[in-house]
Structures are given as C-alpha cells and as structure tokens.
Write a protein that holds these residues in place. Structure first.
Motif, short mmCIF file in Angstrom:
data_model
loop_
_atom_site.label_atom_id
_atom_site.label_comp_id
_atom_site.label_asym_id
_atom_site.label_seq_id
_atom_site.Cartn_x
_atom_site.Cartn_y
_atom_site.Cartn_z
N PHE A 76 6.11 0.83 -7.56
CA PHE A 76 6.29 0.36 -6.26
C PHE A 76 5.29 0.79 -5.28
CE2 PHE A 76 10.41 0.71 -8.27
CZ PHE A 76 10.72 -0.71 -8.50
N TRP A 77 4.27 1.57 -5.68
CA TRP A 77 3.11 2.11 -4.59
C TRP A 77 1.94 1.13 -4.91
CZ3 TRP A 77 1.67 7.86 -4.19
CH2 TRP A 77 2.90 8.52 -3.67
N GLU A 78 1.24 0.79 -3.85
CA GLU A 78 0.16 0.07 -3.71
C GLU A 78 -0.78 0.71 -2.89
OE1 GLU A 78 0.92 -3.60 -1.65
OE2 GLU A 78 2.68 -4.04 -2.81
N ARG A 79 -2.06 0.40 -3.19
CA ARG A 79 -3.13 1.01 -2.40
C ARG A 79 -3.70 0.05 -1.53
NH1 ARG A 79 -4.94 6.33 -1.65
NH2 ARG A 79 -7.09 6.21 -0.87
N GLY A 80 -3.59 0.35 -0.15
CA GLY A 80 -4.23 -0.49 0.93
C GLY A 80 -5.10 0.22 2.07
N GLY A 81 -6.61 -0.15 1.55
CA GLY A 81 -7.62 0.54 2.18
C GLY A 81 -7.66 2.13 1.77
N ASP A 82 -7.43 2.91 2.73
CA ASP A 82 -7.08 4.36 2.37
C ASP A 82 -5.79 4.88 2.41
OD1 ASP A 82 -7.28 4.61 5.10
OD2 ASP A 82 -8.97 5.70 5.26
N THR A 83 -4.89 3.98 2.46
CA THR A 83 -3.46 4.37 2.71
C THR A 83 -2.51 3.78 1.41
OG1 THR A 83 -3.78 4.03 5.05
CG2 THR A 83 -1.52 4.04 4.36
N TRP A 84 -1.65 4.64 1.09
CA TRP A 84 -0.83 4.15 0.08
C TRP A 84 0.50 3.63 0.70
CZ3 TRP A 84 -1.67 3.78 -4.82
CH2 TRP A 84 -2.51 4.54 -5.63
N TRP A 85 1.01 2.32 0.13
CA TRP A 85 2.00 1.61 0.59
C TRP A 85 3.17 1.66 -0.39
CZ3 TRP A 85 2.19 -0.48 5.68
CH2 TRP A 85 1.10 -0.35 6.41
N ARG A 86 4.36 1.30 -0.13
CA ARG A 86 5.28 1.08 -1.04
C ARG A 86 6.15 -0.21 -0.60
NH1 ARG A 86 9.56 6.21 -0.68
NH2 ARG A 86 10.07 5.52 1.48
N VAL A 87 6.92 -0.86 -1.68
CA VAL A 87 7.88 -1.57 -1.40
C VAL A 87 9.22 -1.01 -1.82
CG1 VAL A 87 8.56 -3.98 -1.74
CG2 VAL A 87 6.28 -3.68 -1.54
N ARG A 88 10.00 -0.84 -0.73
CA ARG A 88 11.55 -0.15 -0.91
C ARG A 88 12.52 -1.20 -0.35
NH1 ARG A 88 14.52 2.13 2.36
NH2 ARG A 88 13.25 1.97 4.04
N PHE A 89 13.38 -1.66 -1.35
CA PHE A 89 14.19 -2.85 -1.16
C PHE A 89 14.00 -3.84 -0.15
CE2 PHE A 89 16.71 1.48 -1.97
CZ PHE A 89 17.06 0.98 -3.10
N GLY A 90 12.74 -4.30 -0.59
CA GLY A 90 12.14 -5.53 0.39
C GLY A 90 11.48 -5.32 1.41
N ILE A 91 11.13 -3.73 1.70
CA ILE A 91 10.52 -3.61 3.01
C ILE A 91 9.08 -2.89 2.58
CG2 ILE A 91 10.20 -2.20 5.04
CD1 ILE A 91 13.21 -2.43 5.01
N ARG A 92 8.08 -3.57 3.07
CA ARG A 92 6.73 -2.84 2.82
C ARG A 92 6.39 -1.41 3.89
NH1 ARG A 92 1.01 -3.69 3.22
NH2 ARG A 92 -0.09 -3.29 1.15
N GLU A 93 6.12 -0.54 3.55
CA GLU A 93 5.92 0.75 4.30
C GLU A 93 4.93 1.52 3.79
OE1 GLU A 93 10.06 1.92 4.70
OE2 GLU A 93 9.86 3.08 2.75
N GLN A 94 4.38 2.21 4.72
CA GLN A 94 3.49 3.53 4.50
C GLN A 94 4.42 4.54 3.58
OE1 GLN A 94 1.37 4.43 7.90
NE2 GLN A 94 -0.25 4.65 6.46
N VAL A 95 3.79 5.14 2.50
CA VAL A 95 4.54 6.10 1.75
C VAL A 95 4.55 7.31 2.62
CG1 VAL A 95 4.58 7.71 -0.20
CG2 VAL A 95 3.45 5.39 -0.74
N PRO A 96 6.14 7.74 2.72
CA PRO A 96 6.23 8.66 3.81
C PRO A 96 5.87 10.19 3.03
CG PRO A 96 8.14 7.82 3.18
CD PRO A 96 7.11 7.08 2.30
N PRO A 97 4.70 10.89 3.56
CA PRO A 97 4.25 11.94 2.81
C PRO A 97 5.45 13.11 2.58
CG PRO A 97 3.26 11.92 4.98
CD PRO A 97 4.38 10.67 5.02
N ASP A 98 6.36 13.41 3.38
CA ASP A 98 7.17 14.47 3.23
C ASP A 98 8.55 13.97 2.29
OD1 ASP A 98 8.39 13.05 4.99
OD2 ASP A 98 8.67 14.97 6.51
N GLU A 99 8.75 12.80 1.75
CA GLU A 99 9.92 12.43 1.06
C GLU A 99 9.50 13.13 -0.52
OE1 GLU A 99 11.18 8.30 0.51
OE2 GLU A 99 11.52 8.25 2.40
N PRO A 100 10.72 13.24 -1.07
CA PRO A 100 10.32 13.54 -2.72
C PRO A 100 9.84 12.19 -3.31
CG PRO A 100 12.61 13.97 -2.10
CD PRO A 100 11.95 13.36 -0.88
#
Ligand code: AVJ
Ligand code: FE
Length: 445
Positions: free
Chosen positions: A259-283
């Motif tokens: 569920f991760w995708e690279r966008g520019g120099d940022t990692w994004w993820r889709v989580r239950f239908g919401i696209r958001e930046q991967v939060p660094p401090d989450e497991p």
C-alpha cells in the motif's frame, strides 16, 4: 517449577452475561463492516486473497449454527443445505465469488436467525458438564471466530478500491521511550496456558521453556526505520534476504511495504480509502515475514522466536509467574492497548504506557501483529480441541507464528498466549515486527 495464574472460577450466570456481551459486540462489528458498503461491494472479490464480504458474513453464521445451535443446543439445523458452501476447506478463497452464495439480504437474515436461536440456547445451557460447555468454551470460541473474520473483513476493506467508508478517532500520541531495547534474562518461564478459559487448543498446555538471555526492542519497528532500509538499497541486496525471501521479493517485485507508493521524494500510502503521507513514527505494517526478516538481518539483528516473544510479554521477574497480559491479569481496557478497531491505525511507540510489560516492553498487545521466527507447531502435549481444522492441520513449516494482535483485533480474540499464523509471504494482514538479538555473556546479567 511451574507457576501459573489460577483458573478464574465463575458461575454459569457470569458466563451467560459475558457471552451475550461478546457475541453482541462481534455482531455489531460484523454489521458495521458489511453495512458500510453497498451490495455490489459485498459480493465482489476485492482481492483473490480474500473472500467476498458476504461469504465471511454467512460463514460466521454457519459456524455459529454448527457449534452452538446444533452441537451445544442439540437443535434442528437452520440451513443444512449451505454447510458445504461455507466450509473453508471445500472452497479456496479465490473460488468463493463464483459459488451460489446467499445474497446480502439472505445472509443478513440467516445470521440473525441463527443468533436468535443461540441466545435461546445460551439461556438454557447448563454451561457445565461436557468440555465444550465448561466455562462457556464453545460460545467463547464462536465469538473469537466472528472477531477473527471481522479482522479479515477489515483487511478486505483495506484492499477495496474507492473512497473511505470507515472512520475512527486517532489513537493516543507516542511518548519517547527510555530505552530502545531491554534485556530479558535467561532461564525458564511458563509458556502457554492450561487455565485460561477461552484459550484455543494451540495455546495449550502450559509448559516450561528455557530461554537464553536476549535483548528485545521496546517497540515495533517504525515506518521511519524501515525507510532507512529501503533508502540503503535493502530491497535490491540479496545478502539480507533468505533464499526463499529473495524469490518472494523477485516474484512480487517488492520495493516497499504493501500500500506504499513513491511520490517525488515522499512515501505515500492508501489506508482504508484515504491517501496520506506515510507517518514516520507509526509501526511499519503490511510487510511479509520475509521483508521483516530481511530488515532485521540488515539491521544486524533478528526476529524474536515465539518463546522469546512470550517471555518478554508475560514473564514477571518479581514472582517468576507468567501473566495473562503484559500489564497483568486484568482483561484489556482501552488504556492498555490499541485493540478492537477503535482506531484505524497502529499507534506510535509509547502511546500505551499502562500496557507495558514488567521489563518495560511496550505495545506487545495491539497495534500490529508481530512476526516471529517460529514455525507454527503444537506444544508438547498438544491435543485437538474441539476440531483439527482450527489448528492441527496448519502445523508444520509452511506457516510462521504472529503474536500480540493488531488495532483490528478484538480483546476477546487476543491474549498473552494467543497464537496467529500465516504464510511468510502474506502482506495484507495488519502485521509488523520488532527485532531481537542474543545477549553476549558480559551483557547477560
Ligand atoms: C487464526 C487467523 C489464521 O483466519 O485463517 C477463522 C482463524 N479459523 N476461521 C484464519 C480462523 C477458522 C484463522 N487464523
Ligand atoms: Fe472461519
């Protein structure tokens, strides 16, 4: 010397009200997960790895009918004609959408008809006598089964495309932990249980296991830490991967967690239908066993074995006793752990200080399932109860054990002794990991 908690000794009346509560909670969740999407989404297969949601729903009702209406209740079948359709061993998940399944309205009617009968059986059952009835075991097994499928349905929600249909509050914030790892002293501890009323057959019996001294991470590996592995080229360097793991990485063309995708120099993820930046401090989650193992090897560490995980979670150095949970013997409450789909994501490290183990290991229960390095096998003295298709048919080297439950696991379906298992290539479950290492002799006291 084996020191375990004594068996909670409750009256049939206690069990009757507790069972009604856990069954109702499970059904409310099943309804949320199935009422929140339209009929087309209920019958569709969102991934060949998953059943259509409407299959899970009727399967839950069918298991409940088999065990509680027919077996425990001795009542006439509700729908004997559909047993075969909802037998998980007759039809692999990929085939299920093509079966003549009950439609959404029929499935809903079926599960509520079964439930009405079960509540009547519950009222009249002595809840003692046959082992299946003692301490309401069969009812507890059925409630756990529904919750396990609810977690599976939540994983199906994660795989479905389209906008968000589920919503939940954010979990509590993380708090910096005093140490990254702690020493677990060597020596025997009691693994598994012979007294926990609703422990499943694979958690039994209690037995002593000697564990060499080791260090274990106080928290699960974070997204940020995992990004360092990606940035260092870990996915392209076979030396970190087992032979089987490298084949999995190549076949799946893996380059990041699910569920991760690279966008520019940022990692994004889709989580239950919401696209958001991967939060660094989450497991980190949606990593296979092989990815977890490759990370650990790259980091100069390893995954904990299953006995190590359980000793870190349950062993109380002041008494030598094994607890039911890291925080003690009380059932999980919201301040102990991120369980029960109250939040739709794992919490950062330190978010549940009240849930820490005596040695200071945090969040062993809840947040993310944790891969261990152990194969799924029966404990010494294992006996099938009540049916071989729950555990025994999965014993062997094909499956790896996961421990601790996730934010999507209900408290009724997780314990310090609870064992989950899956193929080492699976990524759709809410699984992450923490690392361990051997203690050197000079570190071991
Ligand atoms: C224990 C989660 C591996 O979902 O396959 C559900 C639980 N067993 N129905 C699974 C289960 C029968 C099982 N796991
Ligand atoms: Fe099932």
């Amino acid at each position: 010397m084996t020191l375990t908690q004594s068996a909670p000794d409750y009256s049939p009346g206690h069990w009757r009200s507790h069972v009604a509560e856990v069954l109702t909670r499970a059904r409310n969740r099943s309804r949320l997960l199935t009422d929140s999407v339209d009929d087309d989404d209920l019958v569709r297969q969102h991934s060949p790895l998953m059943s259509p949601l409407v299959w899970d729903l009727a399967h839950v009702g069918n298991q409940e009918e088999l065990w509680l209406v027919r077996d425990v209740g001795g009542r006439a079948p509700v729908r004997r004609d559909i047993d075969e359709l909802y037998d998980a061993f007759k039809h692999p998940r990929a085939e299920r959408p093509a079966l003549p399944l009950l439609g959404p309205a029929e499935a809903r009617r079926y599960v509520s008809e079964v439930r009405d009968k079960v509540l009547d059986v519950l009222e009249h059952s002595p809840l003692e006598g046959r082992p299946l009835l003692q301490q309401a075991f069969a009812f507890g097994m059925v409630a756990q089964h529904e919750q396990q499928h609810d977690e599976t349905m939540l994983a199906t929600h994660q795989l479905r495309s389209g906008g968000a249909v589920l919503d939940a509050a954010l979990p509590p914030l993380g708090v910096r932990l005093p140490a990254a790892e702690v020493l677990v002293p060597g020596g025997p501890f009691t693994m598994g249980t012979s007294t926990e009323p609703w422990a499943l057959d694979n958690e039994r019996p209690a037995h002593d296991v000697d564990v060499a001294p080791f260090f274990i991470d106080t928290a699960a590996v974070t997204n940020d830490a995992f990004m360092a592995f990606i940035d260092a080229g870990g996915y392209d360097q076979p030396q970190w991967w087992s032979a089987q793991g490298w084949v999995h990485r190549q076949d799946g063309r893996l380059s990041a967690p699910g569920f991760w995708e690279r966008g520019g120099d940022t990692w994004w993820r889709v989580r239950f239908g919401i696209r958001e930046q991967v939060p660094p401090d989450e497991p980190v989650m949606h990593v296979s066993f092989h990815e977890a193992q490759a990370y650990a090897t790259w980091a100069g560490r390893r995954l904990p074995t299953e006995p190590e995980w359980e000793k870190a979670a349950r062993w109380d150095p002041s008494t030598g006793r094994s607890r039911r949970y890291p925080w003690g013997d009380e059932d999980p409450a919201p301040e102990h752990a991120n369980l029960g789909q109250r939040h739709l994501r794992p919490a950062a490290a330190g978010a549940y200080p009240r849930g820490a183990s005596p040695l200071g290991v945090h969040q062993l229960i809840g947040d993310v399932w944790e891969w261990t390095s152990s194969d799924f096998r029966g404990y010494p003295g294992f006996t099938v109860f009540p049916y071989p298709e729950y555990s025994r048919v999965f014993f062997g080297s094909d499956y790896k054990v996961l421990r601790g439950g996730s934010f999507g696991s209900d408290p009724v379906a997780v314990r310090g002794t609870f064992r989950n298992w899956d193929f080492p290539i699976r990524r759709q479950i809410f699984a992450g990991f923490r690392c361990a290492r051997d203690a050197q002799p000079e570190e071991a006291s």
